[in-house]
Design a protein around this motif. Structure first.
Motif, PDB file in Angstrom:
ATOM      1  N   THR A   2       0.824  -1.211   0.000  1.00 44.20           N
ATOM      2  CA  THR A   2       0.000   0.000   0.000  1.00 44.20           C
ATOM      3  C   THR A   2       0.857   1.260   0.000  1.00 44.20           C
ATOM      4  O   THR A   2       0.515   2.247  -0.659  1.00 44.20           O
ATOM      5  N   LEU A   3       1.979   1.253   0.736  1.00 37.06           N
ATOM      6  CA  LEU A   3       2.869   2.422   0.756  1.00 37.06           C
ATOM      7  C   LEU A   3       3.380   2.724  -0.642  1.00 37.06           C
ATOM      8  O   LEU A   3       3.389   3.881  -1.081  1.00 37.06           O
ATOM      9  N   GLY A   4       3.807   1.694  -1.353  1.00 35.40           N
ATOM     10  CA  GLY A   4       4.313   1.895  -2.705  1.00 35.40           C
ATOM     11  C   GLY A   4       3.236   2.362  -3.666  1.00 35.40           C
ATOM     12  O   GLY A   4       3.457   3.278  -4.461  1.00 35.40           O
ATOM     13  N   VAL A   5       2.049   1.753  -3.572  1.00 36.15           N
ATOM     14  CA  VAL A   5       0.970   2.118  -4.489  1.00 36.15           C
ATOM     15  C   VAL A   5       0.505   3.547  -4.250  1.00 36.15           C
ATOM     16  O   VAL A   5       0.326   4.329  -5.195  1.00 36.15           O
ATOM     17  N   PHE A   6       0.290   3.920  -2.980  1.00 35.75           N
ATOM     18  CA  PHE A   6      -0.194   5.264  -2.682  1.00 35.75           C
ATOM     19  C   PHE A   6       0.790   6.339  -3.152  1.00 35.75           C
ATOM     20  O   PHE A   6       0.393   7.328  -3.772  1.00 35.75           O
ATOM     21  N   ASN A   7       2.075   6.151  -2.845  1.00 33.50           N
ATOM     22  CA  ASN A   7       3.062   7.154  -3.252  1.00 33.50           C
ATOM     23  C   ASN A   7       3.281   7.136  -4.766  1.00 33.50           C
ATOM     24  O   ASN A   7       3.522   8.185  -5.366  1.00 33.50           O
ATOM     25  N   GLY A   8       3.170   5.945  -5.362  1.00 31.78           N
ATOM     26  CA  GLY A   8       3.247   5.890  -6.815  1.00 31.78           C
ATOM     27  C   GLY A   8       2.097   6.624  -7.475  1.00 31.78           C
ATOM     28  O   GLY A   8       2.284   7.355  -8.452  1.00 31.78           O
ATOM     29  N   LEU A   9       0.886   6.454  -6.925  1.00 29.97           N
ATOM     30  CA  LEU A   9      -0.267   7.172  -7.461  1.00 29.97           C
ATOM     31  C   LEU A   9      -0.143   8.674  -7.239  1.00 29.97           C
ATOM     32  O   LEU A   9      -0.610   9.477  -8.065  1.00 29.97           O
ATOM     33  N   ALA A  10       0.500   9.075  -6.132  1.00 28.13           N
ATOM     34  CA  ALA A  10       0.725  10.511  -5.900  1.00 28.13           C
ATOM     35  C   ALA A  10       1.648  11.091  -6.964  1.00 28.13           C
ATOM     36  O   ALA A  10       1.416  12.202  -7.466  1.00 28.13           O
ATOM     37  N   ILE A  11       2.693  10.337  -7.337  1.00 28.90           N
ATOM     38  CA  ILE A  11       3.587  10.785  -8.413  1.00 28.90           C
ATOM     39  C   ILE A  11       2.813  10.898  -9.725  1.00 28.90           C
ATOM     40  O   ILE A  11       2.972  11.865 -10.479  1.00 28.90           O
ATOM     41  N   VAL A  12       1.961   9.911  -9.983  1.00 30.44           N
ATOM     42  CA  VAL A  12       1.134   9.962 -11.198  1.00 30.44           C
ATOM     43  C   VAL A  12       0.218  11.184 -11.167  1.00 30.44           C
ATOM     44  O   VAL A  12       0.050  11.879 -12.182  1.00 30.44           O
ATOM     45  N   GLY A  13      -0.383  11.459  -9.998  1.00 29.94           N
ATOM     46  CA  GLY A  13      -1.261  12.619  -9.882  1.00 29.94           C
ATOM     47  C   GLY A  13      -0.535  13.919 -10.155  1.00 29.94           C
ATOM     48  O   GLY A  13      -1.036  14.790 -10.888  1.00 29.94           O
ATOM     49  N   ILE A  14       0.658  14.079  -9.577  1.00 33.31           N
ATOM     50  CA  ILE A  14       1.450  15.291  -9.828  1.00 33.31           C
ATOM     51  C   ILE A  14       1.801  15.394 -11.314  1.00 33.31           C
ATOM     52  O   ILE A  14       1.758  16.474 -11.913  1.00 33.31           O
ATOM     53  N   ALA A  15       2.150  14.250 -11.918  1.00 34.08           N
ATOM     54  CA  ALA A  15       2.467  14.251 -13.351  1.00 34.08           C
ATOM     55  C   ALA A  15       1.260  14.690 -14.175  1.00 34.08           C
ATOM     56  O   ALA A  15       1.403  15.460 -15.140  1.00 34.08           O
ATOM     57  N   ILE A  16       0.061  14.223 -13.801  1.00 37.12           N
ATOM     58  CA  ILE A  16      -1.155  14.610 -14.530  1.00 37.12           C
ATOM     59  C   ILE A  16      -1.391  16.113 -14.414  1.00 37.12           C
ATOM     60  O   ILE A  16      -1.721  16.790 -15.398  1.00 37.12           O
ATOM     61  N   VAL A  17      -1.198  16.655 -13.207  1.00 37.46           N
ATOM     62  CA  VAL A  17      -1.406  18.092 -13.002  1.00 37.46           C
ATOM     63  C   VAL A  17      -0.442  18.896 -13.870  1.00 37.46           C
ATOM     64  O   VAL A  17      -0.855  19.812 -14.609  1.00 37.46           O
ATOM     65  N   PHE A  18       0.848  18.575 -13.798  1.00 38.02           N
ATOM     66  CA  PHE A  18       1.838  19.299 -14.604  1.00 38.02           C
ATOM     67  C   PHE A  18       1.558  19.129 -16.087  1.00 38.02           C
ATOM     68  O   PHE A  18       1.669  20.088 -16.867  1.00 38.02           O
ATOM     69  N   ASP A  19       1.209  17.924 -16.493  1.00 37.55           N
ATOM     70  CA  ASP A  19       0.984  17.645 -17.913  1.00 37.55           C
ATOM     71  C   ASP A  19      -0.214  18.419 -18.448  1.00 37.55           C
ATOM     72  O   ASP A  19      -0.124  19.084 -19.480  1.00 37.55           O
ATOM     73  N   ARG A  20      -1.331  18.357 -17.728  1.00 41.02           N
ATOM     74  CA  ARG A  20      -2.543  19.027 -18.223  1.00 41.02           C
ATOM     75  C   ARG A  20      -2.383  20.543 -18.238  1.00 41.02           C
ATOM     76  O   ARG A  20      -2.834  21.222 -19.178  1.00 41.02           O
ATOM     77  N   ILE A  21      -1.748  21.097 -17.215  1.00 38.50           N
ATOM     78  CA  ILE A  21      -1.593  22.548 -17.172  1.00 38.50           C
ATOM     79  C   ILE A  21      -0.641  23.022 -18.265  1.00 38.50           C
ATOM     80  O   ILE A  21      -0.931  23.994 -18.978  1.00 38.50           O
ATOM     81  N   SER A  22       0.499  22.345 -18.435  1.00 37.14           N
ATOM     82  CA  SER A  22       1.441  22.766 -19.474  1.00 37.14           C
ATOM     83  C   SER A  22       0.838  22.568 -20.862  1.00 37.14           C
ATOM     84  O   SER A  22       1.042  23.403 -21.763  1.00 37.14           O
ATOM     85  N   GLN A  23       0.075  21.491 -21.059  1.00 39.61           N
ATOM     86  CA  GLN A  23      -0.604  21.300 -22.344  1.00 39.61           C
ATOM     87  C   GLN A  23      -1.632  22.390 -22.600  1.00 39.61           C
ATOM     88  O   GLN A  23      -1.788  22.857 -23.734  1.00 39.61           O
ATOM     89  N   ALA A  24      -2.337  22.791 -21.551  1.00 40.40           N
ATOM     90  CA  ALA A  24      -3.341  23.853 -21.699  1.00 40.40           C
ATOM     91  C   ALA A  24      -2.687  25.152 -22.156  1.00 40.40           C
ATOM     92  O   ALA A  24      -3.201  25.837 -23.048  1.00 40.40           O
TER      93      ALA A  24
END
Length: 295
Positions: free
Chosen positions: A259-281
């Motif tokens: 669970t520790l690995g999955v949660f922190n991995g998903l947090a990295i994915v979430g940050i990547a989505i935020v940066f990706d969508r904003i820079s694409q916008a």
């Protein structure tokens, strides 16, 4: 028939002696330049530490409000704003806020350094065929080299810590922004360049008033790719002391904490989505403005 099954190679004693001598030479160079390298890269240590302290002291509602504002200014989309806010709220609810702010600090400083280095190099590459022929093979090597390899010379030179991780991340994320800056400037219509020449524009004026504005969408795509590659390096950089979301992932691997690995991995994915969508916008807005200007 043995020679058909076993490829001929350099004598192992010669090869071992060669490798040993190269390793010894690099260790000597690292020892000789270690103090000077620490002094040269000390400003990076100060900048990273200062921004990290700032992000950790800013109240979380202000951070989320700032993310929402940046997302709105770039996209004018309430869906994107709500998505970015939701990601940060979930990160906070699952007790990963502090590590996330450390990761965001690292990515921000890496991105700024990558932009400062990459865009001028891309411009210089676009303006010189000879430089392009020299730089492109180097970029190919940088992009195909396993990311772990970047850690070896940096750690030998600077030791374990945040600055060596930052340098390794910058090296890894630099090629796309150089490539796309070079490509964007080279794709500017020749007719537009000829029109600027006809009006008597200097090389500097053409660059800043014609080529860079028209190449901005492509350059923004390069910035986006650099940020994504930097985020992909977060876990690997944690191996040499970079704090943030990567360290819990390494801990989870070492101790089999699913669970520790999955949660922190998903947090990295979430940050990547935020940066990706904003820079694409922002890139799409620049593209629309360029299309309006041409029309």
């Amino acid at each position: 028939m043995d020679w058909l099954l076993s490829f001929p190679h350099i004598d192992r004693r010669i090869l071992t002696a060669l490798k040993t001598s190269v390793d010894a030479w690099f260790r000597d160079v690292a020892r000789a330049l270690g103090s000077a390298a620490d002094l040269v890269f000390h400003p990076l240590h100060v900048a990273l530490g200062g921004f990290e302290r700032f992000m950790l002291t800013v109240p979380w509602p202000l951070v989320i409000a700032f993310v929402a504002l940046v997302a709105w200014l770039g996209s004018r989309s309430i869906k994107l704003v709500l998505g970015c806010v939701s990601i940060f709220v979930l990160i906070g609810l699952f007790d990963m806020w502090e590590d996330t702010m450390k990761t965001v600090s690292m990515i921000f400083v890496c991105s700024m350094l990558t932009i400062v280095l990459g865009i001028p190099l891309g411009i210089a590459t676009a303006r010189s065929e000879r430089l392009q022929k020299a730089v492109l093979p180097l970029l190919d090597v940088m992009q195909t080299m396993p990311s772990f390899v970047y850690l070896i010379p940096v750690v030998m030179l600077l030791g374990i810590g945040r600055v060596p991780g930052l340098i390794a991340v910058v090296i890894y994320s630099l090629p796309p922004i150089i490539r796309l800056t070079n490509l964007g400037i080279r794709l500017v219509d020749r007719e537009v360049i000829e029109a600027a020449d006809a009006f008597g524009s200097t090389g500097r004026q053409k660059l800043f008033t014609v080529q860079l504005p028209l190449a901005l969408p492509t350059i923004m795509a390069g910035v986006n790719q650099a940020i994504m590659m930097a985020l992909g390096m977060v876990v690997i950089a944690a191996m040499i002391g970079v704090q943030g979301l990567g360290q819990p992932v390494l801990k989870a691997i070492a101790n089999q904490y699913f669970t520790l690995g999955v949660f922190n991995g998903l947090a990295i994915v979430g940050i990547a989505i935020v940066f990706d969508r904003i820079s694409q916008a922002y890139g799409e807005r620049l593209q629309r403005h360029r299309g309006i200007g041409r029309g």
